[in-house]
Design a protein around this motif. Structure first.
Motif, mmCIF file in Angstrom:
data_model
loop_
_atom_site.group_PDB
_atom_site.id
_atom_site.type_symbol
_atom_site.label_atom_id
_atom_site.label_comp_id
_atom_site.label_asym_id
_atom_site.label_seq_id
_atom_site.Cartn_x
_atom_site.Cartn_y
_atom_site.Cartn_z
ATOM 1 N N HIS A 4 0.826 -1.207 0.000
ATOM 2 C CA HIS A 4 0.000 0.000 0.000
ATOM 3 C C HIS A 4 0.859 1.255 0.000
ATOM 4 O O HIS A 4 0.450 2.286 -0.491
ATOM 5 N N ARG A 5 2.044 1.182 0.538
ATOM 6 C CA ARG A 5 2.903 2.357 0.623
ATOM 7 C C ARG A 5 3.740 2.473 -0.649
ATOM 8 O O ARG A 5 4.545 1.611 -0.950
ATOM 9 N N ILE A 6 3.533 3.564 -1.384
ATOM 10 C CA ILE A 6 4.299 3.813 -2.595
ATOM 11 C C ILE A 6 4.946 5.185 -2.468
ATOM 12 O O ILE A 6 4.476 6.042 -1.714
ATOM 13 N N ASN A 7 6.044 5.414 -3.184
ATOM 14 C CA ASN A 7 6.722 6.703 -3.055
ATOM 15 C C ASN A 7 6.749 7.496 -4.360
ATOM 16 O O ASN A 7 7.340 8.562 -4.410
ATOM 17 N N THR A 8 6.115 6.977 -5.398
ATOM 18 C CA THR A 8 6.003 7.709 -6.651
ATOM 19 C C THR A 8 4.810 7.182 -7.441
ATOM 20 O O THR A 8 4.403 6.040 -7.252
ATOM 21 N N LEU A 9 4.256 8.030 -8.281
ATOM 22 C CA LEU A 9 3.186 7.610 -9.183
ATOM 23 C C LEU A 9 3.718 7.711 -10.599
ATOM 24 O O LEU A 9 4.487 8.621 -10.910
ATOM 25 N N LYS A 10 3.283 6.791 -11.453
ATOM 26 C CA LYS A 10 3.719 6.797 -12.848
ATOM 27 C C LYS A 10 2.512 6.982 -13.750
ATOM 28 O O LYS A 10 1.490 6.310 -13.572
ATOM 29 N N GLN A 11 2.654 7.892 -14.700
ATOM 30 C CA GLN A 11 1.582 8.146 -15.659
ATOM 31 C C GLN A 11 1.256 6.862 -16.413
ATOM 32 O O GLN A 11 2.143 6.133 -16.844
ATOM 33 N N GLY A 12 -0.048 6.568 -16.552
ATOM 34 C CA GLY A 12 -0.511 5.373 -17.241
ATOM 35 C C GLY A 12 -0.712 4.176 -16.331
ATOM 36 O O GLY A 12 -1.358 3.205 -16.723
ATOM 37 N N GLU A 13 -0.191 4.225 -15.118
ATOM 38 C CA GLU A 13 -0.328 3.115 -14.167
ATOM 39 C C GLU A 13 -1.634 3.230 -13.383
ATOM 40 O O GLU A 13 -2.184 4.313 -13.215
ATOM 41 N N HIS A 14 -2.101 2.081 -12.876
ATOM 42 C CA HIS A 14 -3.309 2.024 -12.055
ATOM 43 C C HIS A 14 -2.897 1.870 -10.594
ATOM 44 O O HIS A 14 -1.954 1.129 -10.277
ATOM 45 N N TYR A 15 -3.649 2.540 -9.706
ATOM 46 C CA TYR A 15 -3.418 2.467 -8.265
ATOM 47 C C TYR A 15 -4.763 2.392 -7.564
ATOM 48 O O TYR A 15 -5.739 2.980 -8.031
ATOM 49 N N THR A 16 -4.790 1.705 -6.433
ATOM 50 C CA THR A 16 -6.025 1.668 -5.653
ATOM 51 C C THR A 16 -6.136 2.968 -4.856
ATOM 52 O O THR A 16 -5.146 3.671 -4.620
ATOM 53 N N ALA A 17 -7.359 3.277 -4.436
ATOM 54 C CA ALA A 17 -7.576 4.452 -3.597
ATOM 55 C C ALA A 17 -6.759 4.347 -2.312
ATOM 56 O O ALA A 17 -6.246 5.353 -1.813
ATOM 57 N N ARG A 18 -6.594 3.155 -1.786
ATOM 58 C CA ARG A 18 -5.792 2.945 -0.577
ATOM 59 C C ARG A 18 -4.342 3.345 -0.833
ATOM 60 O O ARG A 18 -3.708 4.007 -0.003
ATOM 61 N N GLU A 19 -3.795 2.960 -1.983
ATOM 62 C CA GLU A 19 -2.417 3.330 -2.312
ATOM 63 C C GLU A 19 -2.278 4.837 -2.494
ATOM 64 O O GLU A 19 -1.308 5.442 -2.027
ATOM 65 N N LEU A 20 -3.266 5.447 -3.155
ATOM 66 C CA LEU A 20 -3.223 6.897 -3.352
ATOM 67 C C LEU A 20 -3.337 7.627 -2.017
ATOM 68 O O LEU A 20 -2.657 8.634 -1.789
ATOM 69 N N ASP A 21 -4.175 7.126 -1.132
ATOM 70 C CA ASP A 21 -4.329 7.716 0.199
ATOM 71 C C ASP A 21 -2.995 7.701 0.944
ATOM 72 O O ASP A 21 -2.572 8.701 1.519
ATOM 73 N N SER A 22 -2.326 6.570 0.921
ATOM 74 C CA SER A 22 -1.030 6.448 1.569
ATOM 75 C C SER A 22 -0.006 7.394 0.938
ATOM 76 O O SER A 22 0.766 8.052 1.633
ATOM 77 N N PHE A 23 -0.039 7.495 -0.384
ATOM 78 C CA PHE A 23 0.897 8.353 -1.108
ATOM 79 C C PHE A 23 0.719 9.822 -0.741
ATOM 80 O O PHE A 23 1.678 10.518 -0.415
ATOM 81 N N VAL A 24 -0.509 10.328 -0.757
ATOM 82 C CA VAL A 24 -0.724 11.745 -0.448
ATOM 83 C C VAL A 24 -0.523 12.040 1.036
ATOM 84 O O VAL A 24 -0.240 13.176 1.402
ATOM 85 N N SER A 25 -0.637 11.030 1.879
ATOM 86 C CA SER A 25 -0.408 11.227 3.309
ATOM 87 C C SER A 25 1.067 11.394 3.638
ATOM 88 O O SER A 25 1.408 11.960 4.673
ATOM 89 N N THR A 26 1.931 10.904 2.752
ATOM 90 C CA THR A 26 3.374 10.932 3.042
ATOM 91 C C THR A 26 4.168 11.760 2.032
ATOM 92 O O THR A 26 5.386 11.835 2.132
#
Length: 79
Positions: A4-26
């Motif tokens: 669930h914890r990710i440190n970057t987003l890549k254009q064209g990739e899919h992420y769950t809302a849980r992963e996005l939540d963790s990403f914007v929180s950190t």
């Protein structure tokens, strides 16, 4: 399954809302979503990163000026 914890987003990739939540929180970023205020309502809903920018202009209602924000912003849409 990805962590669930990710440190970057890549254009064209899919992420769950849980992963996005963790990403914007950190991470100091802005997320713009086609799903309005329901982005985090279903943790398993998937979103695709459709666009990424390194900064944006913001208008200040206090002084009427426009300021460039050097902050990464992502546009995501539900899939």
């Amino acid at each position: 399954m990805r962590q669930h914890r990710i440190n970057t987003l890549k254009q064209g990739e899919h992420y769950t809302a849980r992963e996005l939540d963790s990403f914007v929180s950190t991470t100091d970023v802005v997320l713009l979503s086609s799903n309005a205020s329901q982005l985090f309502s279903d943790p398993e809903r998937e979103y695709k990163v459709v666009h990424e920018v390194e900064g944006f202009f913001e208008h200040s209602s206090n002084d009427g000026e426009k300021y460039f924000r050097d902050k990464r912003a992502y546009v995501v849409e539900k899939v």
